[in-house]
Design an enzyme around this catalytic site. Structure first.
Site, PDB file in Angstrom:
ATOM      1  N   ALA A 455      13.215  -2.034  -0.100  1.00 25.44           N
ATOM      2  CA  ALA A 455      12.798  -0.249  -0.186  1.00 25.44           C
ATOM      3  C   ALA A 455      11.607  -0.862  -1.216  1.00 25.44           C
ATOM      4  O   ALA A 455      12.446  -1.408  -2.046  1.00 25.44           O
ATOM      5  CB  ALA A 455      13.521   0.295  -0.892  1.00 25.44           C
ATOM      6  N   GLU A 456      10.623  -1.331  -0.761  1.00 25.76           N
ATOM      7  CA  GLU A 456       9.871  -1.433  -2.159  1.00 25.76           C
ATOM      8  C   GLU A 456       9.697  -0.945  -3.498  1.00 25.76           C
ATOM      9  O   GLU A 456       9.417  -1.401  -4.367  1.00 25.76           O
ATOM     10  CB  GLU A 456       7.562  -1.704  -1.599  1.00 25.76           C
ATOM     11  CG  GLU A 456       8.066  -2.661  -0.438  1.00 25.76           C
ATOM     12  CD  GLU A 456       8.580  -2.961   0.774  1.00 25.76           C
ATOM     13  OE1 GLU A 456       8.496  -3.647   1.505  1.00 25.76           O
ATOM     14  OE2 GLU A 456       8.821  -1.293   0.760  1.00 25.76           O
ATOM     15  N   GLN A 478       7.481  -8.240  -0.153  1.00 26.88           N
ATOM     16  CA  GLN A 478       7.198  -9.560   0.800  1.00 26.88           C
ATOM     17  C   GLN A 478       5.146  -9.526   1.162  1.00 26.88           C
ATOM     18  O   GLN A 478       5.459 -11.208   1.874  1.00 26.88           O
ATOM     19  CB  GLN A 478       8.083  -9.451   1.790  1.00 26.88           C
ATOM     20  CG  GLN A 478       8.542 -10.368   2.510  1.00 26.88           C
ATOM     21  CD  GLN A 478      10.105 -10.504   3.167  1.00 26.88           C
ATOM     22  OE1 GLN A 478       9.463  -9.528   4.626  1.00 26.88           O
ATOM     23  NE2 GLN A 478      11.114 -10.760   3.183  1.00 26.88           N
ATOM     24  N   PHE A 479       5.430  -8.358   1.826  1.00 23.70           N
ATOM     25  CA  PHE A 479       3.718  -8.588   1.768  1.00 23.70           C
ATOM     26  C   PHE A 479       2.695  -7.429   1.752  1.00 23.70           C
ATOM     27  O   PHE A 479       3.603  -6.219   1.210  1.00 23.70           O
ATOM     28  CB  PHE A 479       3.566  -8.618   3.839  1.00 23.70           C
ATOM     29  CG  PHE A 479       4.944  -9.315   4.333  1.00 23.70           C
ATOM     30  CD1 PHE A 479       3.771 -10.613   5.318  1.00 23.70           C
ATOM     31  CD2 PHE A 479       5.531  -9.573   4.774  1.00 23.70           C
ATOM     32  CE1 PHE A 479       4.400 -11.589   6.122  1.00 23.70           C
ATOM     33  CE2 PHE A 479       6.402 -10.053   5.487  1.00 23.70           C
ATOM     34  CZ  PHE A 479       4.998 -11.691   5.982  1.00 23.70           C
ATOM     35  N   ASP A 481       0.561  -5.855   2.455  1.00 22.41           N
ATOM     36  CA  ASP A 481       0.890  -4.999   3.696  1.00 22.41           C
ATOM     37  C   ASP A 481       1.740  -3.704   3.416  1.00 22.41           C
ATOM     38  O   ASP A 481       1.763  -2.255   3.906  1.00 22.41           O
ATOM     39  CB  ASP A 481       1.394  -4.961   5.226  1.00 22.41           C
ATOM     40  CG  ASP A 481      -0.021  -6.716   5.124  1.00 22.41           C
ATOM     41  OD1 ASP A 481      -0.820  -6.219   5.812  1.00 22.41           O
ATOM     42  OD2 ASP A 481       0.134  -7.743   4.662  1.00 22.41           O
ATOM     43  N   ILE A 483       3.640  -2.727   0.533  1.00 25.98           N
ATOM     44  CA  ILE A 483       3.160  -2.374  -0.858  1.00 25.98           C
ATOM     45  C   ILE A 483       3.377  -1.260  -1.402  1.00 25.98           C
ATOM     46  O   ILE A 483       4.365  -0.573  -2.449  1.00 25.98           O
ATOM     47  CB  ILE A 483       2.335  -3.051  -1.640  1.00 25.98           C
ATOM     48  CG1 ILE A 483       2.317  -3.857  -3.353  1.00 25.98           C
ATOM     49  CG2 ILE A 483       1.609  -2.865  -1.139  1.00 25.98           C
ATOM     50  CD1 ILE A 483       1.746  -4.653  -4.012  1.00 25.98           C
ATOM     51  N   PRO A 485       5.018   1.783  -0.363  1.00 27.03           N
ATOM     52  CA  PRO A 485       5.536   2.283  -0.969  1.00 27.03           C
ATOM     53  C   PRO A 485       6.199   2.698  -2.592  1.00 27.03           C
ATOM     54  O   PRO A 485       7.224   3.291  -3.450  1.00 27.03           O
ATOM     55  CB  PRO A 485       6.919   2.356   0.133  1.00 27.03           C
ATOM     56  CG  PRO A 485       6.674   1.662   1.243  1.00 27.03           C
ATOM     57  CD  PRO A 485       5.557   0.714   0.572  1.00 27.03           C
ATOM     58  N   HIS A 526      -0.266  -7.677   8.500  1.00 30.86           N
ATOM     59  CA  HIS A 526       0.352  -9.024   8.162  1.00 30.86           C
ATOM     60  C   HIS A 526      -1.044 -10.022   7.229  1.00 30.86           C
ATOM     61  O   HIS A 526      -0.690 -10.561   7.175  1.00 30.86           O
ATOM     62  CB  HIS A 526       1.526  -9.667   8.953  1.00 30.86           C
ATOM     63  CG  HIS A 526       2.195  -9.774   9.058  1.00 30.86           C
ATOM     64  ND1 HIS A 526       2.658  -8.237  10.037  1.00 30.86           N
ATOM     65  CD2 HIS A 526       3.969  -9.697   7.885  1.00 30.86           C
ATOM     66  CE1 HIS A 526       4.130  -7.829  10.069  1.00 30.86           C
ATOM     67  NE2 HIS A 526       4.595  -8.531   8.977  1.00 30.86           N
TER      68      HIS A 526
END
Length: 726
Positions: A455-456, A478-479, A481, A483, A485, A526
């Site tokens: 959960a970003e 992590q990515f 793509d 970000i 949230p 990604h």
């Protein structure tokens, strides 16, 4: 798990556990005084708004009994508070003065909450540990969780509180008590937000001392509770979270509320876990003066609600029980009326902010990362060239070792959350999907390197709470793509905290983000870029290295500076042969806003960053080899701030400029530089400003399509040739 249940028919709370608490007459008088003061401040603000002396008003009317009870059960300046805009009575009972609240409504320079930058009822007071509040509903919940985690960390690692060796402001001495509680409140409508549920999840899992307070007045502006909440009751939905103390109480009854809060706070202080208090309150005034609740509430509903108004209810109780007679109540109310009137008059005479103060506190004034002098790499017997991934890992390890307040968390960053598997040697450990945090948990322990939920927003929101409390979180998305949230926390909280609090709070978080394409199969989700979205956000530094040495030096600066930093790491560059470097030592740092000329030239300037840098060098070499065109390639290294002086000096020399980036061409990062070059260097140009970027589309999976979408060396070469021939 303890539980207090509200008997909705009797309007009473039946106790199932807790220490018990008799409310003496003097305390009831004190509660009434704070409740009446809160209502009178509301009323005075309403009058001032109608006189156009303040510019917005939102009241806490009807919530006073619940909130004064909460304040009296807690310790200002000891516990921590993340309130929401209805919490006027809470703040007054904690020690906020009416004058301080009027100063915020006027937007005065002396406003301790924001210096005239925030709307009224956006509370902040460092002395009382009331943390600056935004208008974004529910974002405060995750920050409160992070604040509680930081307090627990200091209690387990007192050396971190006493001996923090960092340079930024939060690394001064930090007070902690071991049993502090973090209060956070919200309305019943805000419980629909996902970040509310994320905060419950982490508080429950970690048994954190967070007191969640839901002030349920049954309306989120005009939307009734049954539309927001299945079944119309949030207590029934959260009831199965483990480790919680739960209570549902008539929030118009200060005695029942006080009893519940004493039990809830005791539960949290004992280390038993978080608490959840659901108070049923009323809203006798409209949502704000911009709203008219008669448009959506019937006269009979409003009349029925007025009978539950906590202020006349408590007044009648004082009379009925002989605690105060009518004359004594009138005398108390006249004293408060006069105190509120004089406070408003003093506030109205207070000076307004100076125009020159506007840009103050956008960034840190304690440690300016643009003012550093670039150090030289240390001379070492180890000359082995390492990848960007290796040197990022080395830098993280150095900083964890250097300073006990640095913690690292995110999705998959730990070696293994089930420590028994790691300690027994059954598993090697993961350490991130790209292995950049490999070995760090094993070396520094699970208090300092740990996994988050997937959960970003949870990652960034908690990091803000950690940093506000005095720690240095380095978190990983992590990515790039995924970000989005976390965008609420990044845009409305992380970047704004220092400015909106007028410099009294800050969150120097480092957010590491894997970004970019050129992956051969990365596809849509990604391979994204989108850095211009964040360079458009004041208050946050944006860093984007292109090689191992720069990544090491810039990351060290990011961790040691006093500003929030978005640290973009291009996935394709993690293990590229290009840009490898020897380990530069534990103190190697690069200032922000200082570009690097990676290839000198005299005919064309090419400005770029990230994975386009090696491609630009290939293009420049080809242009030199085949046409004798001398191209100066500038690697920006940091995007906010960026090195305008380096760009301007080069353009004045070459009179031609190409600006290249991996992101889409339209509205991309290069557009701002191109506009500024045209604006400020027009007389130095001998050709139009040229931009090279990706197609205005997404990145496809098939490599042939990906190659066509993203800018390639040939695209840059053609741009160089075109400008040289102009």
């Amino acid at each position: 798990m303890a539980r207090v249940v509200l008997d909705l028919e009797r309007g009473e709370a039946s106790k199932s556990s807790g220490p018990g608490a008799a409310v003496d007459p003097e305390l009831l008088i004190q509660i009434y005084r704070f409740m009446y003061m809160s209502r009178k401040v509301d009323d005075r603000e309403i009058m001032l708004k109608r006189q156009q002396k303040i510019f917005f008003q939102v009241s806490g009317a009807g919530h006073e009994a619940l909130l004064v009870a909460a304040a009296l059960a807690m310790k200002p300046g000891y516990d921590w508070f993340y309130p929401y805009y209805r919490d006027r009575a809470l703040c007054l009972a904690l020690g906020n003065t009416p004058e301080e609240q009027f100063l915020q409504g006027i937007g005065a320079a002396a406003d301790i909450a924001s210096g005239g930058r925030q709307m009224p009822s956006h509370w902040s007071n460092p002395r009382l540990h009331i943390v600056s509040q935004s208008s974004s509903t529910t974002t405060q919940c995750l920050q409160a969780v992070g604040c509680a985690e930081a307090g627990r960390y200091f209690s387990r690692h007192p050396e971190a509180a006493e001996e923090g060796s960092g340079d930024y402001r939060q690394f001064k001495h930090v007070e902690f008590h071991g049993d502090e509680v973090v209060y956070v409140s919200l309305g019943e409508g805000a419980t629909s937000q996902g970040e509310f549920w994320e905060s419950l999840n982490t508080a429950s899992n970690a048994k954190l001392p967070v007191l969640f307070v839901v002030e349920d007045n049954e309306y989120a502006i005009s939307v009734p509770v049954e539309v927001n909440t299945p079944g119309g009751n949030i207590s029934r939905l959260v009831a199965n979270f483990p480790n919680f103390y739960f209570a549902e109480v008539d929030g118009t009854d200060p005695v029942a509320s006080y009893q519940v809060f004493l039990e809830a706070v005791a539960w949290c202080r004992s280390g038993s876990g978080p608490a959840f208090v659901h108070g049923h309150v009323v809203r006798p005034y409209s949502h704000s003066l911009s709203d008219d609740d008669r448009l959506y509430r019937s006269a009979s509903e409003l009349e029925a609600e007025s009978l539950r108004d906590p202020l006349p209810k408590l007044q009648m109780r004082l009379l009925r029980e002989g605690i105060l007679d009518a004359e004594a109540i009138n005398r108390l109310e006249r004293q408060v009326d006069e105190e509120v009137r004089l406070a408003a008059e003093r506030a109205l005479r207070s000076p307004l902010p100076e125009i020159s103060s506007i840009k103050k506190h956008v960034y840190s004034e304690d440690l300016d990362p643009t003012a550093l002098i670039e150090s030289k790499p240390a001379v070492s017997a180890d000359h082995q060239e390492r990848t960007m991934a290796d040197l990022i890992n080395c830098c993280l390890s150095d900083e964890l070792r250097r300073d006990p307040r640095v913690v690292i968390f995110g999705e998959d960053v730990a070696d293994c959350s089930r420590e028994e598997n790691l300690e027994s040697g059954k598993v090697k450990g993961k350490g991130g999907v790209f292995k950049l945090t490999a070995g760090l948990q094993a070396e520094f322990g699970s208090d300092r390197v740990f996994n988050s939920p997937l959960a970003e927003a949870n990652i960034v929101g908690r990091a803000i709470g950690y940093a506000t409390r005095g720690m240095k979180p380095v978190v990983e998305i992590q990515f790039f793509d995924y970000i989005w949230p976390a965008m609420h926390q990044l845009r409305n909280e992380l970047s704004l905290l220092r400015w909106r609090s007028n410099g009294t709070y800050a969150a120097p978080v480092v957010v590491r983000v894997a970004i970019g394409g050129y992956l051969t199969g990365g596809s849509i989700y990604h391979s994204q870029s989108g850095e211009s979205i964040f360079t458009h956000t004041p208050g946050v530094r944006v860093v984007y290295p292109s090689n191992a040495l720069d990544a090491s030096g810039l990351l060290r600066t990011a961790i040691r500076c006093d500003d929030p930093v978005l640290f973009f790491e291009h996935k394709r560059l993690y293990r590229e042969t290009y840009g490898r470097a020897a380990y530069p030592g534990t103190d190697y740092a690069i200032p922000f806003g200082k570009a690097k000329i990676v290839r000198p030239g005299s005919d064309v300037t090419l400005v770029t960053y990230g994975a386009v840098v090696p491609r630009a060098l290939q293009a420049a070499q080809k242009a030199q080899r085949e046409h004798g065109i001398s191209t100066e390639v500038i690697d920006l290294r940091t995007l906010n701030p960026y090195d305008w002086e380096a760009i301007a000096e080069s353009v004045r020399k070459t009179s031609r400029v190409v600006i290249a980036h991996e992101d889409m061409l339209s509205w991309g990062y290069g557009a701002e530089i191109a506009a500024r070059v045209a604006d400020e260097l027009f007389d130095d140009l001998d050709a139009p400003v040229k931009r090279v970027g990706a197609m205005d589309t997404f990145v496809a999976y098939q490599p042939i399509l990906e190659d066509a979408i993203l800018p390639q060396p040939e695209d840059l070469y053609l741009a160089i040739r075109a400008l040289a021939a102009y």
